[in-house]
Design a protein around this motif. Structure first.
Motif, PDB file in Angstrom:
ATOM      1  N   ASN B  83       0.841  -1.190   0.000  1.00 43.10           N
ATOM      2  CA  ASN B  83       0.000   0.000   0.000  1.00 43.10           C
ATOM      3  C   ASN B  83       0.877   1.241   0.000  1.00 43.10           C
ATOM      4  O   ASN B  83       1.442   1.624   1.015  1.00 43.10           O
ATOM      5  N   VAL B  84       0.975   1.855  -1.168  1.00 43.45           N
ATOM      6  CA  VAL B  84       1.837   3.036  -1.311  1.00 43.45           C
ATOM      7  C   VAL B  84       1.361   4.166  -0.389  1.00 43.45           C
ATOM      8  O   VAL B  84       2.148   4.996   0.059  1.00 43.45           O
ATOM      9  N   LEU B  85       0.085   4.169  -0.065  1.00 42.71           N
ATOM     10  CA  LEU B  85      -0.472   5.230   0.789  1.00 42.71           C
ATOM     11  C   LEU B  85      -0.053   5.076   2.256  1.00 42.71           C
ATOM     12  O   LEU B  85      -0.314   5.952   3.075  1.00 42.71           O
ATOM     13  N   PRO B  88       4.981   7.559   4.697  1.00 41.47           N
ATOM     14  CA  PRO B  88       4.830   8.906   5.245  1.00 41.47           C
ATOM     15  C   PRO B  88       5.190   9.965   4.209  1.00 41.47           C
ATOM     16  O   PRO B  88       5.952   9.699   3.282  1.00 41.47           O
ATOM     17  N   ASP B  89       4.643  11.171   4.377  1.00 43.89           N
ATOM     18  CA  ASP B  89       4.986  12.296   3.507  1.00 43.89           C
ATOM     19  C   ASP B  89       6.361  12.831   3.901  1.00 43.89           C
ATOM     20  O   ASP B  89       6.724  12.793   5.064  1.00 43.89           O
ATOM     21  N   PRO B  90       7.114  13.371   2.941  1.00 42.25           N
ATOM     22  CA  PRO B  90       8.382  14.007   3.311  1.00 42.25           C
ATOM     23  C   PRO B  90       8.107  15.356   3.972  1.00 42.25           C
ATOM     24  O   PRO B  90       7.024  15.900   3.821  1.00 42.25           O
ATOM     25  N   LEU B 104       9.129  11.897  -2.304  1.00 48.37           N
ATOM     26  CA  LEU B 104       8.320  12.911  -2.971  1.00 48.37           C
ATOM     27  C   LEU B 104       7.177  12.318  -3.779  1.00 48.37           C
ATOM     28  O   LEU B 104       6.122  12.920  -3.909  1.00 48.37           O
ATOM     29  N   GLY B 105       7.411  11.116  -4.288  1.00 47.81           N
ATOM     30  CA  GLY B 105       6.408  10.476  -5.131  1.00 47.81           C
ATOM     31  C   GLY B 105       5.068  10.366  -4.434  1.00 47.81           C
ATOM     32  O   GLY B 105       4.033  10.744  -4.983  1.00 47.81           O
ATOM     33  N   ILE B 106       5.101   9.881  -3.203  1.00 50.40           N
ATOM     34  CA  ILE B 106       3.857   9.698  -2.456  1.00 50.40           C
ATOM     35  C   ILE B 106       3.210  11.047  -2.153  1.00 50.40           C
ATOM     36  O   ILE B 106       1.984  11.178  -2.147  1.00 50.40           O
TER      37      ILE B 106
END
Lengths: 110, 134
Positions: B83-85, B88-90, B104-106
């Motif tokens: 699950n790519v979601l 965590p966000d950068p 950054l991709g996510i």
């Protein structure tokens, strides 16, 4: 993607044309690595850059980091449109110093 | 929904973007959103190319359609459950030295979609992305 470079006032002006995405990012990185071996001051001219994805931002950050490690400097010129939007949303617009023209960037380097 | 089936290799990225770009345009997605769509699709597809099939090769299927004034893209693979979601966000406020390379991709996937969901069905990873039309 195409990279051309020229030197002015001790600064390498690197113009990138086309796209920096997952497919072309490795070519950008190896091209920059070669320049990084000899030079320390860079202006990235993105006037003719049509598109950049996170793979492109990744290699730009990687080269900026290695440049910083040897007290070099990298600024950007002509970052507009979609490319600018990608920079802003990723926070990269604030990491790098941006100029509206190569002349302004050269003046800022001094 | 219209479907494109490709091998999960970087060489297929152009075909994936051409397919989704044409479908999005036909659905009436505005040009600015089409660029965001391309960024998101690149992330999702490259992720599959890089991680879904560590033992060898596999495929990805891309479905495009419209639903409730949204352009909808589903991307399927039969790789390992992921699950790519869940990533965590950068921290996008950090400077050059502190900033991590990657992640950054996510951030793009979350930021540029109007709705995104992950599911695992019939041994498939399914990422469903909604892009609002107008």
């Amino acid at each position: 993607m195409e990279i051309t470079s020229r030197k002015e006032n001790n600064t390498m002006i690197v113009s990138v044309q086309g796209r920096i995405d997952a497919v072309t990012a490795p070519a950008y990185e190896s091209g920059m690595k070669e320049l990084l071996e000899k030079e320390t001051l860079f202006i990235l001219d993105f006037e003719k850059l049509e598109y950049i994805s996170s793979a492109g931002l990744r290699v730009i950050l990687a080269t900026a980091k290695s440049l910083k490690a040897k007290s070099g400097k990298m600024v950007m010129a002509n970052v507009t449109g979609t490319v600018r939007e990608v920079f802003d949303i990723s926070g990269f617009g604030a990491i790098f110093t941006m100029y509206d023209s190569i002349e302004a960037a050269l003046a800022g380097m001094e | 929904m219209k479907k494109l089936r490709v091998e999960a290799v970087l060489d297929a990225l152009e075909r994936v973007l051409a397919f989704t770009g044409e479908e999005a345009e036909a659905a009436g997605l505005d040009p600015g959103k089409c660029i965001k769509l391309a960024l998101v699709l690149e992330e999702a597809f490259v992720n599959i190319c890089s991680y879904a099939y560590p033992e060898g090769s596999g495929f990805a299927e891309i479905f495009c359609g419209t639903e409730d004034r949204c352009f909808v893209v589903e991307i399927h693979d039969e790789g390992e459950a992921f699950n790519v979601l869940s990533l965590p966000d950068p921290d996008t406020s950090l400077g050059i030295e502190e900033r991590e390379i990657g992640g950054l991709g996510i951030h793009f996937i979350r930021q540029f979609t109007d709705k995104v969901a992950y599911g695992r069905e019939n041994n498939r990873n399914i990422l469903t992305m909604h892009f609002g039309i107008h």
